[in-house]
Design a protein around this motif. Structure first.
Motif, PDB file in Angstrom:
ATOM      1  N   MET A 103       0.811  -1.229   0.000  1.00 13.54           N
ATOM      2  CA  MET A 103       0.000   0.000   0.000  1.00 13.54           C
ATOM      3  C   MET A 103       0.846   1.282   0.000  1.00 13.54           C
ATOM      4  SD  MET A 103      -3.099   0.952  -0.268  1.00 13.54           S
ATOM      5  CE  MET A 103      -3.764  -0.690  -0.025  1.00 13.54           C
ATOM      6  N   PRO A 104       1.827   1.389   0.905  1.00 18.17           N
ATOM      7  CA  PRO A 104       2.599   2.645   0.932  1.00 18.17           C
ATOM      8  C   PRO A 104       3.285   2.945  -0.400  1.00 18.17           C
ATOM      9  CG  PRO A 104       3.053   1.325   2.868  1.00 18.17           C
ATOM     10  CD  PRO A 104       2.263   0.459   1.943  1.00 18.17           C
ATOM     11  N   ASP A 105       3.439   1.948  -1.267  1.00 13.75           N
ATOM     12  CA  ASP A 105       4.050   2.208  -2.567  1.00 13.75           C
ATOM     13  C   ASP A 105       3.103   2.934  -3.502  1.00 13.75           C
ATOM     14  OD1 ASP A 105       6.339   1.077  -1.788  1.00 13.75           O
ATOM     15  OD2 ASP A 105       5.899  -0.914  -2.619  1.00 13.75           O
ATOM     16  N   SER A 106       1.814   2.746  -3.295  1.00 10.20           N
ATOM     17  CA  SER A 106       0.857   3.404  -4.192  1.00 10.20           C
ATOM     18  C   SER A 106       0.550   4.801  -3.676  1.00 10.20           C
ATOM     19  CB  SER A 106      -0.425   2.577  -4.299  1.00 10.20           C
ATOM     20  OG  SER A 106      -1.284   2.900  -3.233  1.00 10.20           O
ATOM     21  N   ILE A 107       0.057   5.620  -4.578  1.00  8.77           N
ATOM     22  CA  ILE A 107      -0.356   6.951  -4.135  1.00  8.77           C
ATOM     23  C   ILE A 107      -1.783   6.888  -3.608  1.00  8.77           C
ATOM     24  CG2 ILE A 107       1.133   8.213  -5.755  1.00  8.77           C
ATOM     25  CD1 ILE A 107      -1.624   8.711  -7.327  1.00  8.77           C
ATOM     26  N   LEU A 108      -2.109   7.849  -2.782  1.00 18.08           N
ATOM     27  CA  LEU A 108      -3.505   7.976  -2.380  1.00 18.08           C
ATOM     28  C   LEU A 108      -4.153   9.031  -3.274  1.00 18.08           C
ATOM     29  CD1 LEU A 108      -5.948   7.547  -0.423  1.00 18.08           C
ATOM     30  CD2 LEU A 108      -5.021   9.446   0.923  1.00 18.08           C
ATOM     31  N   TYR A 109      -5.171   8.640  -3.987  1.00 18.00           N
ATOM     32  CA  TYR A 109      -5.952   9.628  -4.718  1.00 18.00           C
ATOM     33  C   TYR A 109      -7.046  10.138  -3.785  1.00 18.00           C
ATOM     34  CZ  TYR A 109      -9.652  11.610  -7.597  1.00 18.00           C
ATOM     35  OH  TYR A 109     -10.638  12.437  -8.063  1.00 18.00           O
ATOM     36  N   TRP A 110      -6.917  11.385  -3.408  1.00 17.33           N
ATOM     37  CA  TRP A 110      -7.884  12.028  -2.505  1.00 17.33           C
ATOM     38  C   TRP A 110      -8.911  12.754  -3.360  1.00 17.33           C
ATOM     39  CZ3 TRP A 110      -8.688  12.436   2.791  1.00 17.33           C
ATOM     40  CH2 TRP A 110      -9.548  13.473   3.199  1.00 17.33           C
ATOM     41  N   LYS A 111     -10.153  12.253  -3.325  1.00 21.34           N
ATOM     42  CA  LYS A 111     -11.183  12.806  -4.211  1.00 21.34           C
ATOM     43  C   LYS A 111     -11.651  14.193  -3.777  1.00 21.34           C
ATOM     44  CE  LYS A 111     -13.238   8.308  -5.374  1.00 21.34           C
ATOM     45  NZ  LYS A 111     -14.499   7.524  -5.320  1.00 21.34           N
ATOM     46  N   GLY A 112     -11.821  14.347  -2.484  1.00 19.37           N
ATOM     47  CA  GLY A 112     -12.434  15.594  -1.988  1.00 19.37           C
ATOM     48  C   GLY A 112     -13.946  15.461  -2.045  1.00 19.37           C
ATOM     49  N   CYS A 113     -14.611  16.145  -1.114  1.00 23.58           N
ATOM     50  CA  CYS A 113     -16.060  15.921  -0.953  1.00 23.58           C
ATOM     51  C   CYS A 113     -16.845  16.245  -2.219  1.00 23.58           C
ATOM     52  CB  CYS A 113     -16.589  16.741   0.209  1.00 23.58           C
ATOM     53  SG  CYS A 113     -16.443  18.523  -0.044  1.00 23.58           S
ATOM     54  N   MET A 114     -16.412  17.287  -2.924  1.00 26.70           N
ATOM     55  CA  MET A 114     -17.204  17.751  -4.066  1.00 26.70           C
ATOM     56  C   MET A 114     -17.212  16.720  -5.182  1.00 26.70           C
ATOM     57  SD  MET A 114     -19.012  20.402  -4.450  1.00 26.70           S
ATOM     58  CE  MET A 114     -19.910  21.258  -5.732  1.00 26.70           C
ATOM     59  N   SER A 115     -16.039  16.201  -5.558  1.00 24.53           N
ATOM     60  CA  SER A 115     -16.060  15.231  -6.654  1.00 24.53           C
ATOM     61  C   SER A 115     -16.400  13.829  -6.163  1.00 24.53           C
ATOM     62  CB  SER A 115     -14.765  15.253  -7.470  1.00 24.53           C
ATOM     63  OG  SER A 115     -13.651  15.221  -6.667  1.00 24.53           O
ATOM     64  N   ARG A 116     -16.363  13.627  -4.861  1.00 19.99           N
ATOM     65  CA  ARG A 116     -16.813  12.335  -4.331  1.00 19.99           C
ATOM     66  C   ARG A 116     -18.330  12.242  -4.389  1.00 19.99           C
ATOM     67  NH1 ARG A 116     -14.731  12.786   0.737  1.00 19.99           N
ATOM     68  NH2 ARG A 116     -16.645  12.652   1.974  1.00 19.99           N
ATOM     69  N   LEU A 117     -18.995  13.380  -4.138  1.00 21.52           N
ATOM     70  CA  LEU A 117     -20.451  13.318  -3.968  1.00 21.52           C
ATOM     71  C   LEU A 117     -21.266  14.191  -4.919  1.00 21.52           C
ATOM     72  CD1 LEU A 117     -20.283  13.329  -0.084  1.00 21.52           C
ATOM     73  CD2 LEU A 117     -21.112  11.423  -1.461  1.00 21.52           C
ATOM     74  N   ARG A 118     -20.663  15.164  -5.557  1.00 22.95           N
ATOM     75  CA  ARG A 118     -21.451  16.047  -6.422  1.00 22.95           C
ATOM     76  C   ARG A 118     -20.995  16.033  -7.885  1.00 22.95           C
ATOM     77  NH1 ARG A 118     -24.391  15.508  -3.079  1.00 22.95           N
ATOM     78  NH2 ARG A 118     -25.526  16.948  -1.723  1.00 22.95           N
ATOM     79  N   THR A 119     -19.706  16.269  -8.091  1.00 28.01           N
ATOM     80  CA  THR A 119     -19.214  16.253  -9.471  1.00 28.01           C
ATOM     81  C   THR A 119     -18.446  14.940  -9.675  1.00 28.01           C
ATOM     82  OG1 THR A 119     -17.266  17.461  -8.738  1.00 28.01           O
ATOM     83  CG2 THR A 119     -19.041  18.781  -9.659  1.00 28.01           C
ATOM     84  N   LYS A 120     -19.201  13.827  -9.574  1.00 30.06           N
ATOM     85  CA  LYS A 120     -18.551  12.504  -9.561  1.00 30.06           C
ATOM     86  C   LYS A 120     -17.790  12.222 -10.849  1.00 30.06           C
ATOM     87  CE  LYS A 120     -21.752  10.412  -6.351  1.00 30.06           C
ATOM     88  NZ  LYS A 120     -22.960   9.616  -6.167  1.00 30.06           N
ATOM     89  N   SER A 121     -18.218  12.835 -11.911  1.00 25.38           N
ATOM     90  CA  SER A 121     -17.535  12.603 -13.182  1.00 25.38           C
ATOM     91  C   SER A 121     -16.060  13.002 -13.096  1.00 25.38           C
ATOM     92  CB  SER A 121     -18.259  13.384 -14.277  1.00 25.38           C
ATOM     93  OG  SER A 121     -17.414  13.619 -15.348  1.00 25.38           O
ATOM     94  N   ILE A 122     -15.745  13.968 -12.235  1.00 25.18           N
ATOM     95  CA  ILE A 122     -14.344  14.372 -12.088  1.00 25.18           C
ATOM     96  C   ILE A 122     -13.534  13.261 -11.425  1.00 25.18           C
ATOM     97  CG2 ILE A 122     -12.758  16.036 -11.019  1.00 25.18           C
ATOM     98  CD1 ILE A 122     -14.941  18.172 -11.335  1.00 25.18           C
TER      99      ILE A 122
END
Lengths: 430, 238
Positions: free
Chosen positions: B1-20
């Motif tokens: 796991m520590p080798d991979s990056i964490l993609y942090w979506k953020g609340c807006m694209s997680r729940l509103r602009t999901k296409s992003i």
């Protein structure tokens, strides 16, 4: 949290501004004219980059020793036979100016934000004085019984058609809508007031402590009349306007006009050091030759010392009031004079909060996006977004929280998102 | 796991602009980027709390976010939300103590990989404008990376808004304005798009889920609005 009155009136004001095509037209014409004039001036004044950095240092030094500079200024003014006063708050300032003016007098005024801040016109009118604003923009809004909406161009929201309407009501006859003709009407109307006035009231753009010199920067020439024609000149200004020396003041004077109106230098800079005097007959000094016999400088605190004591808010005192940040603000461009209280735009939120109280401006603070454009265009690079965030924290502690912001906070703490949504899915691999 | 990056979506694209966020993840997959998300446990970066003066709640939120990310062992965080980016990268040290991971905006991450993505795009044939998000541009100084990425798409003619980079105009969806005064926020976005986009521009590229949401809402039918990862995915060949 109590009543939401603080919020309701601002919501209404914003709505009125957004829907008022007349005001939006006036404002957008002014923004276009200002931005192109300033761009032109700045491109031809590359040396200003260094000067504005120097002015920042001058302001930092001056605010650091503000109390000391107040004392020096008052001594200097008295030494040249003027009078000097320190008003702790708006009420004291009103009292001092009202007592100096008296009753039933004719008063002419040049534009003074500090005057608006303490409500000087109302106080003088209560004592039966007749007060004329003589800056064209202020004259227009005084006739229209409106509030100023920009610190440099108070009637920026009033397009020419509306000015014509106001002037034809004043004169009781139809008038041309041509701008030069409208300016001519104000000139003719006010000329006689200047000559007959008992008292002239001005603000100041800078004061040099060592010499006790008041600087008034203007383009119309009305402040010259106001400070020169009546027998008594009262200058009301904030203690943050003081710089140590004439040289410091001249540095500041080079920055103000290009950023305020996009000109190299304003048409008139009046430097006033004491009342008018002559010694032409037998070397005997007599005060009040062609200019005023009396000069009174009223220095105002009204929250400024409290600002100076705070490491963050102190920066607001560096503002030279060019007003450029307002025209450059995307929110001001839409809601104009409703974005603030007695001062406008991002920095106006700070000034309004400290001079007239948090509650007047609490709702407008939430219209600031903290985008930082004002800092970018400010000649002194004042970090307004940082101050607005800090002010908002203070307001929250005092209970001025938007209901929606409170909801968001609760949802973030409970759901991990601002939308009130329940997200239960576990951690997932991409 | 520590080798991979964490993609942090953020609340807006997680729940509103999901296409992003969907586009970002698909782009990563196609590029062969190893990444993970925190899924439904992602939570909030605290930006909106900071902007609305709710400092105590912001601190609490930031501390718990630092804890969630670091306890999962991530050393690299990439986000397409400038609000999260600025908050985590520049404000966490003051409010949440030590931050044992690096946070970057997706444009910075992608530009580092330009050798692997250059030449992977099909032609789009559109005149486009890029809008600098305040949190990304003025507050974090990232101006050129998104532009360079857009220019990698052949056929996209990138022109500038009247005011751009450090002078760009805020769309006013941020800072708590949109939640407090939604009408004002829309009106500012309309004014900005209307007064700043040169004639003939058919596409407005955002690099912020909040700007994206606000411009789409305010200018529907007037101009097409796409966020940077959406544009890059749409142009991706194969």
């Amino acid at each position: 949290m109590g009543s939401d009155d603080w919020l309701a009136f601002k919501r209404e004001e914003f709505k009125r501004w957004m829907e008022d095509e007349r005001r939006r037209t006036g404002l957008s014409r002014a923004v276009a004219a200002y931005t192109s004039a300033k761009a032109n001036a700045l491109s031809r004044l590359p040396e200003l980059e260094e000067i504005r950095r120097e002015v920042r240092k001058i302001k930092e030094r001056s605010i650091q020793q503000m109390d000391e500079l107040v004392k020096i200024t008052m001594d200097s003014v008295r030494e040249v036979k003027g009078e000097a006063y320190l008003a702790r708050d708006a009420e004291e300032a009103r009292e001092i100016v009202s007592d100096l003016t008296g009753h039933g007098k004719l008063v002419v005024k040049s534009k003074s934000l500090t005057g608006d801040e303490v409500g000087i016109n109302e106080a003088l009118e209560e004592r039966g004085n007749k007060v004329y604003e003589t800056d064209l923009g202020e004259f227009i809004i005084q006739l229209r019984k409106e509030k100023p909406t920009h610190i440099i161009n108070p009637s920026v929201h009033v397009p020419r058609e509306e000015v014509a309407k106001t002037f034809s009501e004043l004169l009781g006859r139809p008038v041309s809508q041509e701008i030069p003709a409208l300016v001519g009407i104000a000139r003719d109307y006010l000329r006689e007031k200047f000559c007959n006035a008992d008292v002239g009231i001005t603000g100041a753009n800078v004061v040099s402590a060592k010499t006790g010199t008041i600087f008034i920067v203007e383009n119309e020439g009305n402040a010259r009349f106001v400070s020169n024609a009546p027998p008594k000149h009262i200058c009301l200004t904030g203690i943050e306007k003081i710089v140590p020396t004439l040289s410091d003041a001249f540095m500041l004077l080079q920055v103000l006009p290009p950023y305020a109106t996009g000109v190299f230098m304003s048409a008139y800079v009046s430097m006033i050091t004491g009342p008018s005097k002559t010694a032409d007959i037998e070397k005997t000094i007599v005060y009040g030759a062609h200019g005023p016999k009396e000069l009174h400088l009223v220095l105002l605190d009204n929250g400024r010392r409290r600002m100076a004591e705070d490491d963050v808010f102190r920066e607001a005192l560096y503002c030279i009031r060019c007003g450029g940040c307002m025209y450059e603000c995307p929110v001001y461009r839409v809601i104009g004079g409703s974005f603030g209280n007695n001062y406008f735009g991002g920095i106006g939120l700070i000034w309004s909060a400290f001079t007239t109280g948090d509650e007047k401006v609490a709702a407008a603070v939430d219209a600031c996006t903290k985008c930082g454009r004002c800092k970018e265009v400010c000649p002194l690079e004042i970090d307004t977004p940082r101050m607005v965030e800090r002010l908002k924290q203070r307001l929250v502690k005092r209970g001025f929280v938007q209901p929606k912001h409170y909801e968001i906070m609760e949802s973030i703490l409970h759901n991990g998102n601002p939308f009130g949504e329940d997200e239960r899915a576990g951690r997932s691999r991409g | 796991m520590p080798d991979s990056i964490l993609y942090w979506k953020g609340c807006m694209s997680r729940l509103r602009t999901k296409s992003i966020s969907d586009s970002t993840m698909e782009l990563f997959r196609r590029m062969g980027v190893e990444f993970a998300t925190l899924g439904g446990n992602e939570g909030c970066c605290g930006s909106v709390l900071l902007r609305t003066g709710q400092l105590e709640a912001a601190k609490k939120t930031a501390e718990s976010t630092v804890d969630r990310i670091s306890s999962a062992g991530f050393k690299e965080v990439v986000t397409a939300c400038p609000g999260c980016f600025r908050t985590m990268a520049s404000e966490y040290p003051a409010i949440a103590g030590q931050v044992p991971f690096r946070v970057r905006h997706i444009s910075q991450f992608l530009i580092e990989r330009s050798p692997t993505i250059k030449g992977r795009f099909r032609s789009m044939d559109v005149k486009a404008c890029y809008h600098d998000p305040c949190h990304l541009g003025r507050h974090m100084g990232v101006y050129e990376e998104p532009r360079d990425l857009i220019r990698m798409v052949p056929g996209v003619e990138l022109v500038e808004m009247k005011d751009n980079r450090s002078k760009a105009l805020c769309c006013s969806s941020g800072g708590g304005v949109r939640s407090a005064y939604p009408e004002l926020s829309r009106e500012v976005a309309r004014t900005v798009a209307g007064g700043q986009v040169p004639a003939g521009v058919k596409l407005l590229v955002t690099a912020c889920p909040f700007c994206n949401y606000n411009f789409k809402d305010a200018c529907s039918g007037q101009i097409r609005v796409m966020d940077l990862p959406e544009l890059l995915l749409a142009a991706w060949r194969g």
